[in-house]
Design a protein around this motif. Structure first.
Motif, PDB file in Angstrom:
ATOM      1  N   LYS A 128      30.019  38.779  44.350  1.00  0.00           N
ATOM      2  CA  LYS A 128      30.547  39.652  43.976  1.00  0.00           C
ATOM      3  C   LYS A 128      31.942  39.276  43.418  1.00  0.00           C
ATOM      4  O   LYS A 128      32.458  39.836  42.391  1.00  0.00           O
ATOM      5  CB  LYS A 128      30.945  40.719  45.171  1.00  0.00           C
ATOM      6  N   ILE A 129      32.589  38.137  44.035  1.00  0.00           N
ATOM      7  CA  ILE A 129      33.772  37.831  43.315  1.00  0.00           C
ATOM      8  C   ILE A 129      33.590  36.963  42.143  1.00  0.00           C
ATOM      9  O   ILE A 129      34.145  37.337  40.875  1.00  0.00           O
ATOM     10  CB  ILE A 129      34.583  36.901  44.299  1.00  0.00           C
ATOM     11  N   ARG A 130      32.493  36.152  42.001  1.00  0.00           N
ATOM     12  CA  ARG A 130      32.112  35.636  40.723  1.00  0.00           C
ATOM     13  C   ARG A 130      31.833  36.545  39.591  1.00  0.00           C
ATOM     14  O   ARG A 130      32.363  36.352  38.456  1.00  0.00           O
ATOM     15  CB  ARG A 130      30.845  34.707  40.890  1.00  0.00           C
ATOM     16  N   GLN A 131      31.031  37.615  39.894  1.00  0.00           N
ATOM     17  CA  GLN A 131      30.718  38.542  38.809  1.00  0.00           C
ATOM     18  C   GLN A 131      32.286  39.184  38.413  1.00  0.00           C
ATOM     19  O   GLN A 131      32.234  39.517  37.321  1.00  0.00           O
ATOM     20  CB  GLN A 131      29.907  39.709  39.513  1.00  0.00           C
ATOM     21  N   ALA A 132      33.140  39.765  39.403  1.00  0.00           N
ATOM     22  CA  ALA A 132      34.159  40.129  39.017  1.00  0.00           C
ATOM     23  C   ALA A 132      35.027  39.261  38.260  1.00  0.00           C
ATOM     24  O   ALA A 132      35.870  39.901  37.240  1.00  0.00           O
ATOM     25  CB  ALA A 132      35.029  40.771  40.357  1.00  0.00           C
ATOM     26  N   ILE A 133      35.034  37.954  38.510  1.00  0.00           N
ATOM     27  CA  ILE A 133      35.797  37.262  37.651  1.00  0.00           C
ATOM     28  C   ILE A 133      35.607  37.079  36.435  1.00  0.00           C
ATOM     29  O   ILE A 133      36.112  37.040  35.511  1.00  0.00           O
ATOM     30  CB  ILE A 133      35.930  35.659  38.264  1.00  0.00           C
ATOM     31  N   GLN A 134      34.085  36.809  36.014  1.00  0.00           N
ATOM     32  CA  GLN A 134      33.461  37.097  34.814  1.00  0.00           C
ATOM     33  C   GLN A 134      33.793  38.256  34.029  1.00  0.00           C
ATOM     34  O   GLN A 134      34.259  38.308  32.970  1.00  0.00           O
ATOM     35  CB  GLN A 134      31.904  36.776  34.897  1.00  0.00           C
ATOM     36  N   THR A 135      33.771  39.465  34.723  1.00  0.00           N
ATOM     37  CA  THR A 135      34.316  40.706  33.993  1.00  0.00           C
ATOM     38  C   THR A 135      35.692  40.560  33.529  1.00  0.00           C
ATOM     39  O   THR A 135      35.974  40.856  32.482  1.00  0.00           O
ATOM     40  CB  THR A 135      33.633  41.776  35.048  1.00  0.00           C
ATOM     41  N   VAL A 136      36.654  40.245  34.567  1.00  0.00           N
ATOM     42  CA  VAL A 136      37.953  40.285  34.244  1.00  0.00           C
ATOM     43  C   VAL A 136      38.318  39.111  32.977  1.00  0.00           C
ATOM     44  O   VAL A 136      38.841  39.511  32.196  1.00  0.00           O
ATOM     45  CB  VAL A 136      38.766  40.011  35.524  1.00  0.00           C
ATOM     46  N   ALA A 137      37.739  38.211  33.241  1.00  0.00           N
ATOM     47  CA  ALA A 137      37.703  37.128  32.334  1.00  0.00           C
ATOM     48  C   ALA A 137      37.584  37.591  31.055  1.00  0.00           C
ATOM     49  O   ALA A 137      38.289  37.252  30.051  1.00  0.00           O
ATOM     50  CB  ALA A 137      37.189  35.616  32.636  1.00  0.00           C
ATOM     51  N   LYS A 138      36.358  38.111  30.714  1.00  0.00           N
ATOM     52  CA  LYS A 138      35.811  38.948  29.257  1.00  0.00           C
ATOM     53  C   LYS A 138      36.769  39.625  28.721  1.00  0.00           C
ATOM     54  O   LYS A 138      36.985  39.852  27.712  1.00  0.00           O
ATOM     55  CB  LYS A 138      34.508  39.081  29.509  1.00  0.00           C
ATOM     56  N   GLN A 139      37.279  40.710  29.901  1.00  0.00           N
ATOM     57  CA  GLN A 139      37.896  41.762  29.434  1.00  0.00           C
ATOM     58  C   GLN A 139      39.583  41.428  28.979  1.00  0.00           C
ATOM     59  O   GLN A 139      39.881  41.849  27.914  1.00  0.00           O
ATOM     60  CB  GLN A 139      38.193  42.951  30.395  1.00  0.00           C
ATOM     61  N   GLU A 140      40.189  40.241  29.646  1.00  0.00           N
ATOM     62  CA  GLU A 140      41.267  39.768  29.221  1.00  0.00           C
ATOM     63  C   GLU A 140      41.173  38.701  28.149  1.00  0.00           C
ATOM     64  O   GLU A 140      42.471  38.137  27.710  1.00  0.00           O
ATOM     65  CB  GLU A 140      42.008  39.174  30.588  1.00  0.00           C
ATOM     66  N   GLY A 141      40.032  38.278  27.818  1.00  0.00           N
ATOM     67  CA  GLY A 141      40.212  37.480  26.747  1.00  0.00           C
ATOM     68  C   GLY A 141      40.413  35.669  27.221  1.00  0.00           C
ATOM     69  O   GLY A 141      40.777  34.891  26.532  1.00  0.00           O
ATOM     70  N   TYR A 142      40.027  35.553  28.567  1.00  0.00           N
ATOM     71  CA  TYR A 142      40.136  34.102  29.068  1.00  0.00           C
ATOM     72  C   TYR A 142      38.897  33.334  28.728  1.00  0.00           C
ATOM     73  O   TYR A 142      37.703  33.757  28.991  1.00  0.00           O
ATOM     74  CB  TYR A 142      40.602  34.180  30.581  1.00  0.00           C
ATOM     75  N   ASP A 143      39.077  32.160  28.317  1.00  0.00           N
ATOM     76  CA  ASP A 143      38.191  31.240  28.210  1.00  0.00           C
ATOM     77  C   ASP A 143      37.831  30.270  29.338  1.00  0.00           C
ATOM     78  O   ASP A 143      36.818  30.041  29.426  1.00  0.00           O
ATOM     79  CB  ASP A 143      38.668  30.250  27.079  1.00  0.00           C
ATOM     80  N   LEU A 144      38.793  30.093  30.364  1.00  0.00           N
ATOM     81  CA  LEU A 144      38.474  29.389  31.698  1.00  0.00           C
ATOM     82  C   LEU A 144      39.213  30.151  32.757  1.00  0.00           C
ATOM     83  O   LEU A 144      40.270  30.366  32.445  1.00  0.00           O
ATOM     84  CB  LEU A 144      38.981  28.188  31.191  1.00  0.00           C
ATOM     85  N   VAL A 145      38.463  30.334  33.835  1.00  0.00           N
ATOM     86  CA  VAL A 145      39.214  30.736  35.020  1.00  0.00           C
ATOM     87  C   VAL A 145      38.939  29.942  36.235  1.00  0.00           C
ATOM     88  O   VAL A 145      37.816  29.259  36.181  1.00  0.00           O
ATOM     89  CB  VAL A 145      38.817  32.110  35.385  1.00  0.00           C
ATOM     90  N   VAL A 146      40.148  29.026  36.871  1.00  0.00           N
ATOM     91  CA  VAL A 146      40.176  28.192  37.734  1.00  0.00           C
ATOM     92  C   VAL A 146      40.398  28.869  39.224  1.00  0.00           C
ATOM     93  O   VAL A 146      41.261  29.795  39.325  1.00  0.00           O
ATOM     94  CB  VAL A 146      40.857  26.546  37.583  1.00  0.00           C
ATOM     95  N   ASP A 147      40.203  27.965  40.206  1.00  0.00           N
ATOM     96  CA  ASP A 147      40.699  28.255  41.653  1.00  0.00           C
ATOM     97  C   ASP A 147      42.096  28.072  41.515  1.00  0.00           C
ATOM     98  O   ASP A 147      42.452  26.968  41.128  1.00  0.00           O
ATOM     99  CB  ASP A 147      39.989  27.617  42.747  1.00  0.00           C
ATOM    100  N   ALA A 148      43.156  28.913  42.557  1.00  0.00           N
ATOM    101  CA  ALA A 148      44.408  28.694  42.333  1.00  0.00           C
ATOM    102  C   ALA A 148      44.638  27.511  43.094  1.00  0.00           C
ATOM    103  O   ALA A 148      45.700  26.688  42.762  1.00  0.00           O
ATOM    104  CB  ALA A 148      44.994  29.993  43.103  1.00  0.00           C
ATOM    105  N   GLN A 149      43.773  26.987  43.934  1.00  0.00           N
ATOM    106  CA  GLN A 149      44.084  25.885  44.968  1.00  0.00           C
ATOM    107  C   GLN A 149      44.173  24.641  43.933  1.00  0.00           C
ATOM    108  O   GLN A 149      44.476  23.541  44.341  1.00  0.00           O
ATOM    109  CB  GLN A 149      43.067  25.740  45.984  1.00  0.00           C
ATOM    110  N   ALA A 150      43.292  24.332  42.875  1.00  0.00           N
ATOM    111  CA  ALA A 150      43.228  23.493  41.988  1.00  0.00           C
ATOM    112  C   ALA A 150      44.414  23.358  40.997  1.00  0.00           C
ATOM    113  O   ALA A 150      44.623  22.497  40.238  1.00  0.00           O
ATOM    114  CB  ALA A 150      42.187  23.569  41.101  1.00  0.00           C
TER     115      ALA A 150
END
Length: 169
Positions: A128-150
């Motif tokens: 569910k989180i992965r799907q939400a990340i992909q949705t938000v990234a596409k909506q906001e125009g992000y090319d890459l999303v990483v984990d905050a720990q990295a």
């Protein structure tokens, strides 16, 4: 010869400046998500621990019943052990050994089943989180999303955690 060197150096300058232009054009918009925090909040939202507790309630109650019967037998052995005949003592000891092995077997099976089901529920949340990340990234125009720990440093405006948590259905 000088003219050839001038032409070569001019073409080198033009080539290198076009490479910088392509590099600047290739800059990507990068965001980050605190996935651990998102998992914790979503586990609370979906009551995962309570759901698992209810699922295994009957088996946990059965183990508690076994514990109670073992405790009763141990107390009887302590209280009346010296007054019992050898055969009665042996009988109670065998019953205790049987209850103990039954308890250990059922406890181990329960623990393994709880671990397996916990992992299944965790995998559902991860998907569910992965799907939400992909949705938000596409909506906001992000090319890459990483984990905050990295991430060692990032602009707080690129933190997509709250948006991802609210986007999970």
């Amino acid at each position: 010869m000088k003219q050839w060197i001038k032409a070569a150096s001019l073409s080198l300058v033009i080539l290198s400046s076009s490479m910088y232009a392509h590099a600047a054009e290739a800059a990507q918009k990068v965001g980050y998500v605190a996935t651990g925090q998102a998992m914790a909040q979503l586990a609370k939202r979906y009551n995962v621990s309570e759901k698992l507790r209810q699922e295994f309630k009957d088996r946990i109650d059965e183990l508690r019943g076994l514990e109670g019967r073992m405790k009763t037998k141990v107390e009887k052995m302590k209280r009346d052990g010296e007054l019992m005949s050898a055969s009665d003592r042996t009988k109670i000891q065998r019953e205790l050994a049987s209850l103990d092995s039954d308890y250990k077997l059922k406890a181990k099976a329960l623990q393994e089943d709880q671990r397996r089901r916990g992992q299944e529920e965790e995998q559902k949340l991860v998907m569910k989180i992965r799907q939400a990340i992909q949705t938000v990234a596409k909506q906001e125009g992000y090319d890459l999303v990483v984990d905050a720990q990295a991430v060692l440093y990032a602009n707080p405006g690129d933190d997509l955690s709250a948006k991802v948590i609210s986007a999970v259905k």
